[in-house]
Design a protein around this motif. Structure first.
Motif, PDB file in Angstrom:
ATOM      1  N   ILE A   1     -14.959   5.933  -5.833  1.00 36.03           N
ATOM      2  CA  ILE A   1     -13.544   5.596  -5.625  1.00 36.03           C
ATOM      3  C   ILE A   1     -12.781   6.848  -5.237  1.00 36.03           C
ATOM      4  O   ILE A   1     -11.886   6.825  -4.418  1.00 36.03           O
ATOM      5  CB  ILE A   1     -12.908   5.026  -6.913  1.00 36.03           C
ATOM      6  N   GLU A   2     -13.132   7.959  -5.892  1.00 37.12           N
ATOM      7  CA  GLU A   2     -12.435   9.203  -5.555  1.00 37.12           C
ATOM      8  C   GLU A   2     -13.233  10.392  -6.034  1.00 37.12           C
ATOM      9  O   GLU A   2     -14.067  10.285  -6.941  1.00 37.12           O
ATOM     10  CB  GLU A   2     -11.047   9.247  -6.218  1.00 37.12           C
TER      11      GLU A   2
ATOM     12  N   LYS B   1      -7.316  11.839   0.827  1.00 36.99           N
ATOM     13  CA  LYS B   1      -8.150  10.639   0.666  1.00 36.99           C
ATOM     14  C   LYS B   1      -8.918  10.354   1.952  1.00 36.99           C
ATOM     15  O   LYS B   1     -10.040   9.847   1.914  1.00 36.99           O
ATOM     16  CB  LYS B   1      -7.285   9.428   0.326  1.00 36.99           C
TER      17      LYS B   1
ATOM     18  N   VAL C   1      -1.783   5.688  -5.440  1.00 33.10           N
ATOM     19  CA  VAL C   1      -2.706   4.571  -5.215  1.00 33.10           C
ATOM     20  C   VAL C   1      -2.080   3.285  -5.737  1.00 33.10           C
ATOM     21  O   VAL C   1      -1.572   3.253  -6.861  1.00 33.10           O
ATOM     22  CB  VAL C   1      -4.049   4.818  -5.937  1.00 33.10           C
TER      23      VAL C   1
ATOM     24  N   GLU D   1     -15.429   1.084 -14.462  1.00 33.33           N
ATOM     25  CA  GLU D   1     -15.315   2.427 -13.889  1.00 33.33           C
ATOM     26  C   GLU D   1     -15.967   3.439 -14.817  1.00 33.33           C
ATOM     27  O   GLU D   1     -16.004   3.243 -16.027  1.00 33.33           O
ATOM     28  CB  GLU D   1     -13.841   2.786 -13.696  1.00 33.33           C
TER      29      GLU D   1
ATOM     30  N   VAL E   1      -3.056  -0.812  -6.213  1.00 35.54           N
ATOM     31  CA  VAL E   1      -3.950  -1.962  -6.081  1.00 35.54           C
ATOM     32  C   VAL E   1      -3.024  -3.167  -5.971  1.00 35.54           C
ATOM     33  O   VAL E   1      -2.290  -3.477  -6.913  1.00 35.54           O
ATOM     34  CB  VAL E   1      -4.885  -2.072  -7.306  1.00 35.54           C
TER      35      VAL E   1
ATOM     36  N   VAL F   1      -6.248  -2.347  -1.457  1.00 37.96           N
ATOM     37  CA  VAL F   1      -5.971  -1.080  -2.140  1.00 37.96           C
ATOM     38  C   VAL F   1      -5.363  -0.120  -1.129  1.00 37.96           C
ATOM     39  O   VAL F   1      -5.930   0.108  -0.064  1.00 37.96           O
ATOM     40  CB  VAL F   1      -7.258  -0.484  -2.750  1.00 37.96           C
TER      41      VAL F   1
ATOM     42  N   LYS G   1      -6.818   4.080 -17.623  1.00 41.42           N
ATOM     43  CA  LYS G   1      -5.729   4.485 -16.721  1.00 41.42           C
ATOM     44  C   LYS G   1      -4.439   3.704 -16.929  1.00 41.42           C
ATOM     45  O   LYS G   1      -3.357   4.219 -16.680  1.00 41.42           O
ATOM     46  CB  LYS G   1      -6.177   4.310 -15.261  1.00 41.42           C
TER      47      LYS G   1
ATOM     48  N   GLU H   1      -7.896   0.292   1.806  1.00 46.82           N
ATOM     49  CA  GLU H   1      -9.283   0.294   1.337  1.00 46.82           C
ATOM     50  C   GLU H   1      -9.677  -1.065   0.766  1.00 46.82           C
ATOM     51  O   GLU H   1      -8.863  -1.764   0.163  1.00 46.82           O
ATOM     52  CB  GLU H   1      -9.431   1.383   0.260  1.00 46.82           C
ATOM     53  N   GLU H   2     -10.940  -1.348   0.946  1.00 52.14           N
ATOM     54  CA  GLU H   2     -11.547  -2.571   0.398  1.00 52.14           C
ATOM     55  C   GLU H   2     -11.374  -2.591  -1.126  1.00 52.14           C
ATOM     56  O   GLU H   2     -11.569  -1.565  -1.789  1.00 52.14           O
ATOM     57  CB  GLU H   2     -13.033  -2.521   0.762  1.00 52.14           C
ATOM     58  N   PHE H   3     -11.033  -3.727  -1.682  1.00 50.78           N
ATOM     59  CA  PHE H   3     -10.881  -3.880  -3.135  1.00 50.78           C
ATOM     60  C   PHE H   3     -12.267  -4.048  -3.758  1.00 50.78           C
ATOM     61  O   PHE H   3     -13.029  -4.943  -3.383  1.00 50.78           O
ATOM     62  CB  PHE H   3     -10.008  -5.110  -3.419  1.00 50.78           C
ATOM     63  N   LEU H   4     -12.600  -3.155  -4.678  1.00 51.48           N
ATOM     64  CA  LEU H   4     -13.905  -3.204  -5.351  1.00 51.48           C
ATOM     65  C   LEU H   4     -13.715  -3.685  -6.777  1.00 51.48           C
ATOM     66  O   LEU H   4     -12.640  -3.516  -7.355  1.00 51.48           O
ATOM     67  CB  LEU H   4     -14.540  -1.806  -5.371  1.00 51.48           C
TER      68      LEU H   4
ATOM     69  N   LYS I   1      -3.891   3.725  -0.406  1.00 48.98           N
ATOM     70  CA  LYS I   1      -3.975   5.089  -0.950  1.00 48.98           C
ATOM     71  C   LYS I   1      -3.254   6.060  -0.036  1.00 48.98           C
ATOM     72  O   LYS I   1      -3.669   6.262   1.105  1.00 48.98           O
ATOM     73  CB  LYS I   1      -5.442   5.508  -1.087  1.00 48.98           C
TER      74      LYS I   1
HETATM   75  P1  AMP Z   1      -7.490   6.855  -7.856  1.00 51.01           P
HETATM   76  O1  AMP Z   1      -6.180   7.561  -7.975  1.00 51.01           O
HETATM   77  O2  AMP Z   1      -8.120   6.933  -6.514  1.00 51.01           O
HETATM   78  O3  AMP Z   1      -8.403   7.194  -8.998  1.00 51.01           O
HETATM   79  O4  AMP Z   1      -7.190   5.318  -8.119  1.00 51.01           O
HETATM   80  C1  AMP Z   1      -6.552   4.898  -9.283  1.00 51.01           C
HETATM   81  C2  AMP Z   1      -7.170   3.629  -9.771  1.00 51.01           C
HETATM   82  O5  AMP Z   1      -7.017   2.609  -8.791  1.00 51.01           O
HETATM   83  C3  AMP Z   1      -8.676   3.702 -10.000  1.00 51.01           C
HETATM   84  O6  AMP Z   1      -9.014   4.233 -11.230  1.00 51.01           O
HETATM   85  C4  AMP Z   1      -9.051   2.250  -9.894  1.00 51.01           C
HETATM   86  O7  AMP Z   1      -8.786   1.579 -11.100  1.00 51.01           O
HETATM   87  C5  AMP Z   1      -8.114   1.732  -8.835  1.00 51.01           C
HETATM   88  N1  AMP Z   1      -8.812   1.725  -7.547  1.00 51.01           N
HETATM   89  C6  AMP Z   1      -8.924   2.751  -6.663  1.00 51.01           C
HETATM   90  N2  AMP Z   1      -9.640   2.381  -5.591  1.00 51.01           N
HETATM   91  C7  AMP Z   1      -9.995   1.088  -5.781  1.00 51.01           C
HETATM   92  C8  AMP Z   1     -10.732   0.125  -5.009  1.00 51.01           C
HETATM   93  N3  AMP Z   1     -11.242   0.422  -3.813  1.00 51.01           N
HETATM   94  N4  AMP Z   1     -10.879  -1.103  -5.533  1.00 51.01           N
HETATM   95  C9  AMP Z   1     -10.340  -1.430  -6.731  1.00 51.01           C
HETATM   96  N5  AMP Z   1      -9.630  -0.584  -7.496  1.00 51.01           N
HETATM   97  C10 AMP Z   1      -9.459   0.668  -7.035  1.00 51.01           C
END
Ligand code: AMP
Ligand code: GLY
Length: 414
Positions: free
Chosen positions: A279-280, A103, A152, A189, A154, A140, A211, A182-185, A142
């Motif tokens: 986000i990823e 990450k 991850v 999605e 939240v 958030v 998810k 990480e900043e919460f967005l 990670k």
């Molecule tokens: P990831 O494994 O990185 O896909 O993260 C899993 C889930 O966490 C994502 O599908 C988002 O719903 C949530 N997520 C990840 N990063 C953020 C973020 N910066 N702000 C809000 N939700 C996030």
């Protein structure tokens, strides 16, 4: 053409079946494969990585297609090993696959190339994490490594953050490693898939993943409980913004950093009020998005991937139907905290939809569950309404003890 597909889940079955349906009529092989995949592909009997590569050389494999991420970063990396053995591989080198495996690597790449993403701080201890959060919730967290979708969190408040930090730094649930704060967005999605061939790319049909485990996006995060795929998920204007601000700069960034890339690249995006942000990255197709997208694909995926793996970009070989595709996942009892195996699956013969097996086993008594996510039931339609009605009706015919399915796939978040 002989193709080996690496992986064992529903995504790999969808890839195998789509490759097998290519007009060039390839011969399919798989490792490690599954009982369901092995109805279409021949299992490669290999004991480990060295044996797999040797088998592909000895048996004249023309193309290796990476399904899941783990092999891309294992030991010297699948694509690196294939290259050394002279086998074209659709899937990136280990160095490039760090975009998914780390990450922190991905965040630095995004920032270096000016690609929109949430602000973040890398930390290496519990106390550093608390300092970086600085009382700002939600936050958030990670874990900086592959964690099978569980790395991850939240966190709405201090208690949930402390619980996750305890798992990461005290219990070391994912092993040693750093963490991103990480900043919460906020915003919907969307999963965007690129087929990348060096400095060129094709944006494939977008998808939406579900998810959370339960209806209404409640409950814990999972590997994905369903997906919707349609070109209509993103307007032409939105796709243009995504291409100009995210996909093209990513491909230029890979080139600028000397990171070789031939394969699928998955952009997990959040459509924030300030525009789409990354986000990823995942260095492979999404699962269950792949099960929803593949039935919409037209053309010759096998030749597209073979040419792409050789550095010959041939976007004219594939296209996507205009309609909708809905994938409903049936997960086993206890998923995602645990999984339950050996439960007899009923109703498969009655199901008229396409069924991809994520985690099953064929026994003398029939198919039984063998994993967290068990089956992907997928249906298409000209309209969203038609596709989702059919997908849920067909999914309802299939059952096993403790089966879990979200009834709002294709309804929620649309
Ligand atoms: P990831 O494994 O990185 O896909 O993260 C899993 C889930 O966490 C994502 O599908 C988002 O719903 C949530 N997520 C990840 N990063 C953020 C973020 N910066 N702000 C809000 N939700 C996030
Ligand atoms: N569906 C999310 C993933 O494949 O990571």
């Amino acid at each position: 053409m002989k193709i080996a597909v690496i992986g064992k889940g529903g995504r790999e079955q969808a890839l195998v079946e789509t490759l097998a349906a290519s007009p060039c009529k390839p011969e399919l092989f798989t490792f490690p494969g599954s009982d369901a995949i092995c109805r279409t592909a021949t299992r490669i009997e290999a004991d480990g990585f060295d044996a797999l590569i040797q088998w592909m050389v000895d048996n004249g494999i023309d193309l290796c297609v990476a399904g899941e991420e783990s092999y891309l970063v294992k030991e010297e990396g699948l694509a690196n090993r294939c290259e050394a053995a002279g086998i074209p591989c659709w899937g990136p080198h280990k160095e490039s696959a760090q975009l998914e495996a780390s990450k922190e690597f991905a965040k630095n790449f995004l920032l270096r190339h000016g690609i929109p993403t949430g602000a973040a701080t890398a930390v290496e201890s519990y106390d550093e994490a608390i300092a970086a959060i600085n009382g700002q919730y939600p936050t958030v967290l990670k874990f900086d490594g592959l964690a099978a979708g569980k790395g991850v969190a939240v966190c709405p408040d201090a208690a949930s953050a402390e619980e996750f930090l305890d798992e990461v730094f005290i219990q070391k649930r994912f092993g040693a490693g750093r963490l991103l704060v990480e900043e919460f967005l906020t915003g919907p999605e969307i999963s965007i898939f690129g087929a990348i061939c060096d400095d060129q790319y094709l944006i494939l049909c977008p998808a939406r993943d579900y998810k959370r485990l339960e209806v209404g996006d409640a409950g814990p995060n999972t590997g994905g409980m369903g997906a919707v795929a349609s070109r209509q998920l993103a307007s032409p204007e939105l796709l243009k913004t995504i291409e100009e601000t995210i996909v093209a700069p990513t491909v230029r960034g890979l080139q600028a950093d000397g990171l070789p890339y031939r394969g699928f690249l998955y952009f997990g995006l959040m459509l924030t009020p300030q525009g789409p942000k990354v986000i990823e990255y995942n260095c492979r197709f999404g699962d269950p998005e792949c099960e929803a997208v593949m039935p919409l694909l037209q053309g010759d995926l096998a030749t597209f991937c073979l040419k792409g793996a050789r550095g010959e970009f041939a976007p004219e070989l594939i296209s996507f139907n205009e309609g909708w595709s809905i994938c409903c996942i049936l997960a086993s009892a206890g998923y995602p905290a645990s999984s339950h195996s050996g439960d007899i699956i009923s109703g498969l013969d009655d199901c008229q939809a396409r069924v991809f097996h994520c985690g099953t086993k064929l026994t003398p008594g029939g198919w039984v569950t063998a994993g967290g996510r068990v089956l992907a039931i997928v249906a298409q339609g000209d309209t969203l309404e038609a596709a989702r009605t059919l997908a849920h009706a067909e999914a309802a015919k299939v059952d096993f003890d403790g089966s879990q399915r979200r009834s709002d796939i294709g309804y929620a978040n649309m």
